[in-house]
Write a protein that holds these residues in place. Structure first.
Motif, PDB file in Angstrom:
ATOM      1  N   PRO A  84      36.624  31.853  13.346  1.00  0.00           N
ATOM      2  CA  PRO A  84      35.184  31.706  12.824  1.00  0.00           C
ATOM      3  C   PRO A  84      35.377  31.429  11.183  1.00  0.00           C
ATOM      4  CG  PRO A  84      35.834  33.129  13.979  1.00  0.00           C
ATOM      5  CD  PRO A  84      37.004  32.798  13.933  1.00  0.00           C
ATOM      6  N   TYR A  85      36.205  31.806  10.920  1.00  0.00           N
ATOM      7  CA  TYR A  85      35.925  31.584   9.327  1.00  0.00           C
ATOM      8  C   TYR A  85      36.490  30.250   8.658  1.00  0.00           C
ATOM      9  CZ  TYR A  85      36.153  36.433   9.139  1.00  0.00           C
ATOM     10  OH  TYR A  85      36.225  38.581   9.883  1.00  0.00           O
ATOM     11  N   TRP A  86      37.730  29.519   8.925  1.00  0.00           N
ATOM     12  CA  TRP A  86      37.933  28.705   9.118  1.00  0.00           C
ATOM     13  C   TRP A  86      36.990  27.536   9.475  1.00  0.00           C
ATOM     14  CZ3 TRP A  86      38.013  23.954  11.785  1.00  0.00           C
ATOM     15  CH2 TRP A  86      38.874  22.212  11.304  1.00  0.00           C
ATOM     16  N   GLU A  87      36.241  27.883  10.729  1.00  0.00           N
ATOM     17  CA  GLU A  87      34.808  27.253  11.698  1.00  0.00           C
ATOM     18  C   GLU A  87      34.131  27.001  10.096  1.00  0.00           C
ATOM     19  OE1 GLU A  87      33.292  27.602  15.144  1.00  0.00           O
ATOM     20  OE2 GLU A  87      32.284  25.733  15.155  1.00  0.00           O
ATOM     21  N   LYS A  88      33.366  28.026  10.234  1.00  0.00           N
ATOM     22  CA  LYS A  88      32.876  28.033   8.639  1.00  0.00           C
ATOM     23  C   LYS A  88      32.662  27.017   7.842  1.00  0.00           C
ATOM     24  CE  LYS A  88      30.112  30.888   6.034  1.00  0.00           C
ATOM     25  NZ  LYS A  88      29.356  33.016   5.490  1.00  0.00           N
ATOM     26  N   GLU A  89      33.680  27.513   6.640  1.00  0.00           N
ATOM     27  CA  GLU A  89      34.312  26.347   5.904  1.00  0.00           C
ATOM     28  C   GLU A  89      34.635  25.209   6.476  1.00  0.00           C
ATOM     29  OE1 GLU A  89      37.976  27.901   4.004  1.00  0.00           O
ATOM     30  OE2 GLU A  89      37.040  29.664   3.569  1.00  0.00           O
ATOM     31  N   ALA A  90      34.858  24.513   7.077  1.00  0.00           N
ATOM     32  CA  ALA A  90      35.521  23.200   8.007  1.00  0.00           C
ATOM     33  C   ALA A  90      33.719  22.484   7.639  1.00  0.00           C
ATOM     34  CB  ALA A  90      35.610  23.108   8.749  1.00  0.00           C
ATOM     35  N   ARG A  91      32.492  22.838   8.150  1.00  0.00           N
ATOM     36  CA  ARG A  91      30.745  22.747   7.817  1.00  0.00           C
ATOM     37  C   ARG A  91      31.087  22.615   7.117  1.00  0.00           C
ATOM     38  NH1 ARG A  91      30.644  21.793  13.012  1.00  0.00           N
ATOM     39  NH2 ARG A  91      30.842  22.887  14.937  1.00  0.00           N
ATOM     40  N   ALA A  92      31.106  23.582   6.504  1.00  0.00           N
ATOM     41  CA  ALA A  92      30.082  23.491   4.659  1.00  0.00           C
ATOM     42  C   ALA A  92      30.925  22.004   3.945  1.00  0.00           C
ATOM     43  CB  ALA A  92      30.770  24.946   4.197  1.00  0.00           C
ATOM     44  N   PHE A  93      32.335  21.913   4.283  1.00  0.00           N
ATOM     45  CA  PHE A  93      33.404  21.070   3.999  1.00  0.00           C
ATOM     46  C   PHE A  93      32.292  19.717   3.998  1.00  0.00           C
ATOM     47  CE2 PHE A  93      36.309  20.713   0.425  1.00  0.00           C
ATOM     48  CZ  PHE A  93      37.295  19.508   0.415  1.00  0.00           C
ATOM     49  N   GLN A  94      31.811  19.643   5.131  1.00  0.00           N
ATOM     50  CA  GLN A  94      31.223  18.769   5.963  1.00  0.00           C
ATOM     51  C   GLN A  94      32.324  17.846   6.604  1.00  0.00           C
ATOM     52  OE1 GLN A  94      29.027  16.803   2.560  1.00  0.00           O
ATOM     53  NE2 GLN A  94      27.110  17.611   3.585  1.00  0.00           N
ATOM     54  N   LEU A  95      33.422  18.280   7.151  1.00  0.00           N
ATOM     55  CA  LEU A  95      34.428  17.308   7.839  1.00  0.00           C
ATOM     56  C   LEU A  95      33.996  17.345   8.920  1.00  0.00           C
ATOM     57  CD1 LEU A  95      37.685  20.227   7.532  1.00  0.00           C
ATOM     58  CD2 LEU A  95      36.801  18.038   6.367  1.00  0.00           C
ATOM     59  N   PRO A  96      34.394  16.128   9.779  1.00  0.00           N
ATOM     60  CA  PRO A  96      33.775  15.295  11.019  1.00  0.00           C
ATOM     61  C   PRO A  96      34.194  16.439  11.928  1.00  0.00           C
ATOM     62  CG  PRO A  96      35.814  14.413  10.394  1.00  0.00           C
ATOM     63  CD  PRO A  96      36.412  15.197   9.370  1.00  0.00           C
ATOM     64  N   ASP A  97      32.368  16.659  13.042  1.00  0.00           N
ATOM     65  CA  ASP A  97      32.194  17.147  14.138  1.00  0.00           C
ATOM     66  C   ASP A  97      33.484  17.223  14.614  1.00  0.00           C
ATOM     67  OD1 ASP A  97      28.967  16.911  13.771  1.00  0.00           O
ATOM     68  OD2 ASP A  97      30.385  18.638  12.418  1.00  0.00           O
ATOM     69  N   ASP A  98      33.872  16.085  15.102  1.00  0.00           N
ATOM     70  CA  ASP A  98      34.818  16.156  16.296  1.00  0.00           C
ATOM     71  C   ASP A  98      36.491  16.725  16.078  1.00  0.00           C
ATOM     72  OD1 ASP A  98      36.135  12.520  15.799  1.00  0.00           O
ATOM     73  OD2 ASP A  98      35.531  14.240  14.051  1.00  0.00           O
TER      74      ASP A  98
END
Length: 816
Positions: free
Chosen positions: A34-48
């Motif tokens: 949950p924490y990593w996903e939130k940071e990854a989306r904020a960092f705008q990593l590719p959705d796939d």
């Protein structure tokens, strides 16, 4: 701050190093999703990429180790498509080829599937990087950290918080109460600044709301907050609630925007020791960057057998959680692991010292039973059972063929001197030499008189153990021809027993055949001094003595290299010292008792905590009180004064004068804690008693009651504080030094007992030497390791051996 890809890379590297046991993150890799996903989306990593990683990590706990290995490889392969770059936190001295070419994280990640990105040796070298070379640490910050003893990245990892503020429990504003220490989430409703105190200060005030109410915040001289947190900003604030004009206010709270990673709020927040040019928030950020990047890379030196036996956290996890804990439970586990490490290394060190010493050969000194029986029969009293036991243990050591390394521990008056005298007799019976070292000239003279009396006594049927001329005293006062004669006779062997101070370890002192070293009040001597005296002989036997009762937990730890003999029995007929705690206003009662005792021909001590008053004049001191006592309170009596600022010869002169009856009263600081026998002294008055430890107070009390007359100890605290008086009341309840020592250890820590035993103990940051449970577990595991591999030469102990050398600063010196 590390990017989400960097964090993921660290987790996967650690997981691979731990053979895919799903322990890279506390609770399992899936807990980080949950924490990593939130940071990854904020960092705008590719959705796939995000979806792929999340799916793989969520199923990770259910996979076999082989499947987990394949899963990690698949994640690395997916990362190959990502073109995010990274900047190392440390300006490393030896960049890897990949780093020097500016390789992207995706390329580094693919390399990591077959080999670590950084080798263990490289990590160890990097952790020794000076702080001024660490990215983000300026010269000023590095200098400030150096004042705290932090010089390298590794020092930073082990620079633990001094406390934690738990702001993880959120409250709505309408439920807040005065005195609460909480975190509040809200929106800035208004913020402004104004000048106060004739324009010398800027007061910044803000109002936040969470829909249930409003809360006022205030800061001084933080003008940038006005622009940083404008109206409408969602913030988290943490601090303690105060009251102003009937309304709640939070003064100088920590504040952060909610959408930023909240290091200072909404969690269990570490609070670090500070010095000038450091503030809590910037230091906390530096610690977070350091911990997140380097804690997972630290190699765990504890053997897997020890970790699994005690279910200990991995070292990297323990370091991370000790700084930025996810919960109180995990914080407790982390602190337990790190405290265990320190005690375990301490135990291994003392076991190694003991093994090293016992592996040597020593001369055998056996005496006939008839000889010992005759000497005991010559004494004017029968030994206590504790004394008899001590004599037998020493006798067994002297015939073992191994160097004796024994600590003789007994309260003041328990009869250690006669035990030492018999040990001296057993060695000199064979013509060898003995050295007795005491911390002061006056105490050395006392040993000289007492030992001479015992060792030279004889009757019609037996000869004395030694002749008077075979026993000599060597202190700084002995000079000229007399000193030359002692040194000459010692070198040629006609002096069998030399008693003295540190003068014994000086170069001109040469023994012909030194075979026993006796050290009194051993904690008063440094490691180098003890080692220097030992080196005067060839593996001499060692007997160290102390009148400080040592709690069991400390005896297991700091004296683990010594064989311990406890003399816990007092000779019959010795009266306990009557002890009272007096109110400061009852001081005149104490003075009346002193006058009464002096009228009977006795003497008294008065102890003060300070030599001279400080600027505030808050505490009683020797220099000021000496004048008052002599002029106003006891003008009819002669008063001597002693304190640590006097020269050694001046202290000896005053103490000798008191012993010989020149003074009725001796006014002193704690320098008389270990002192000479004055059987005529019957009153011990201790001013500011709350400023001394119980063990120290017990030592003071031991200065009186040494004769046949009833004696008194009077304790006067600086105030009527209930806790202080409750602590001091223990002195009234018991004369048992061991009971007092245990309580002292609980209340004041181990400093009272350590003295100059520095090696290893300076490394203790987490361990509490009162925790017998950890100590016993650590000692048990250390003994198991030591029995299997005393030299730590097995491959699985390679890292442990390195860590042990680092912990003990690569020294094998005499720590006893």
């Amino acid at each position: 701050m590390l990017s989400p890809l960097e964090k993921l890379n660290k987790f996967l590297e650690l997981e691979r190093e731990q053979n895919y046991e799903n322990r890279a993150v506390v609770g399992g890799l899936d807990k980080a999703v949950p924490y990593w996903e939130k940071e990854a989306r904020a960092f705008q990593l590719p959705d796939d990429l995000i979806s792929f990683v999340v799916e793989k990590l969520q199923e990770y706990p259910r996979l076999t180790p082989e499947q987990r290995r394949e899963c990690v490889h698949q994640i690395y392969a997916q990362i190959e498509s990502c073109n995010a770059s990274t900047k190392p936190m440390v300006a490393e001295t030896e960049p890897t080829p990949a780093q020097s070419r500016g390789v992207k994280l995706s390329e580094r990640a693919s390399i990591a599937t077959d080999a670590p990105v950084e080798t263990e040796q490289h990590i160890l070298r990097t952790l020794q990087t000076p702080l001024h070379r660490v990215s983000g640490v300026g010269k000023k910050t590095a200098e400030a950290l150096e004042k705290l003893g932090i010089n390298t990245l590794q020092d930073l990892l082990y620079f633990f918080p001094r406390r934690y503020d738990d702001y993880s429990r959120l409250k709505p504003i309408n439920k807040l109460k005065y005195g609460d220490e909480v975190t509040v989430l809200g929106v800035v409703q208004a913020i402004a600044s104004r000048q106060v105190r004739d324009g010398k200060l800027q007061l910044i005030e803000a109002i936040i709301t969470d829909g249930t109410g409003t809360l006022r915040l205030s800061w001084f001289n933080k003008l940038w907050y006005v622009n940083r947190f404008p109206k409408g900003t969602q913030v988290a604030v943490s601090g303690k609630l105060d009251m102003y004009l009937g309304k709640l206010i939070m003064k100088d709270p920590e504040i952060e925007e909610i959408d930023r990673e909240q290091l200072h709020t909404s969690r269990i927040v570490p609070v670090y020791p500070l010095t000038a040019d450091l503030n809590q928030k910037s230091l906390r950020r530096l610690m977070y960057r350091t911990i997140m990047q380097w804690a997972p890379k630290v190699s765990d030196f504890l053997p897997a057998s020890v970790r699994s036996s005690l279910k200990l956290l991995e070292l990297g996890v323990a370091l991370s959680q000790a700084h930025f804990p996810d919960s109180q439970d995990v914080l407790d586990q982390a602190r337990w692991r790190l405290a265990f490490d320190e005690i375990f290394l301490l135990q291994l060190g003392v076991l190694r010292q003991k093994h090293s010493w016992k592996s040597l050969q020593a001369r055998v000194f056996d005496v006939p039973d008839t000889w010992l029986e005759q000497k005991l029969a010559q004494l004017p009293y029968e030994l206590t059972n504790a004394q008899k036991r001590a004599v037998q243990e020493i006798r067994a050591d002297l015939v073992s063929g191994k160097p004796m390394d024994r600590l003789l521990q007994g309260d003041v008056g328990s009869g250690k001197t006669i035990v030492a005298a018999l040990a001296i007799g057993m060695v000199t019976y064979h013509g060898a030499q003995v050295a007795v070292m005491a911390p002061t000239s006056i105490l050395a003279e006392q040993h000289y008189r007492n030992l001479s009396r015992v060792l030279t006594q004889s009757d019609e049927s037996t000869l004395p153990i030694l002749q008077p001329e075979q026993i000599r005293l060597l202190t700084s006062d002995v000079r000229g021809a007399e000193r030359e004669k002692i040194l000459n006779d010692l070198q040629h062997g006609s002096v069998k027993l030399l008693i003295g101070t540190h003068a014994l370890i000086e170069d001109p002192v040469q023994f012909q055949d030194l075979q026993l070293v006796v050290i009194d009040e051993q904690h008063r001597f440094g490691v180098a001094q003890r080692a220097a005296l030992r080196q005067k002989g060839n593996n001499p036997h060692l007997l160290v003595m102390t009148a400080t009762p040592i709690p069991r937990s400390l005896a297991l730890t700091i004296y683990g290299d010594l064989d311990l003999t406890v003399m816990d029995e007092m000779p019959p007929g010795r009266q306990p010292v009557e002890t009272h705690v007096l109110h400061p206003l009852e001081r005149e009662r104490a003075y009346q008792l002193i006058r009464h005792e002096i009228s009977k021909g006795h003497q008294a001590y008065i102890i003060y905590p300070m030599v001279e008053q400080n600027e505030n004049g808050e505490h009683l001191s020797v220099v000021q009180e000496y004048t008052r006592l002599q002029q106003e309170i006891f003008p009819e009596f002669r008063i001597g004064m002693m304190h640590g600022k006097l020269k050694p010869e001046e202290k000896d002169e005053v103490m000798a004068g008191f012993r010989d009856g020149k003074y009725h009263i001796l006014v002193s600081t704690s320098v008389i804690e270990v002192g000479v026998d004055v059987p005529n002294a019957t009153v011990m008055l201790i001013e500011g008693a709350n400023r001394f430890g119980l063990a120290q107070l017990h030592q003071f009390r031991g200065r009186v009651g040494r004769g046949s007359e009833k004696s008194y100890c009077l304790l006067i605290p600086e105030s009527d504080d209930a806790l202080e008086n409750e602590r001091l009341s223990v002195m009234v309840e018991t004369n048992d030094g061991f009971v007092l020592a245990e309580k002292d250890l609980q209340q004041r820590g181990p400093g009272e007992f350590l003295g100059t035993r520095q090696a290893g103990f300076s490394e203790l940051k987490m361990a509490n030497l009162t925790d017998v449970h950890i100590i016993e577990k650590a000692r048990q595991q250390a003994q198991l390791i030591f029995q299997q591999d005393p030299e730590l030469s097995l491959p699985e102990h390679t890292l442990l051996a390195k860590k042990l050398g680092e912990f003990w600063r690569n020294g094998r010196g005499d720590i006893s």
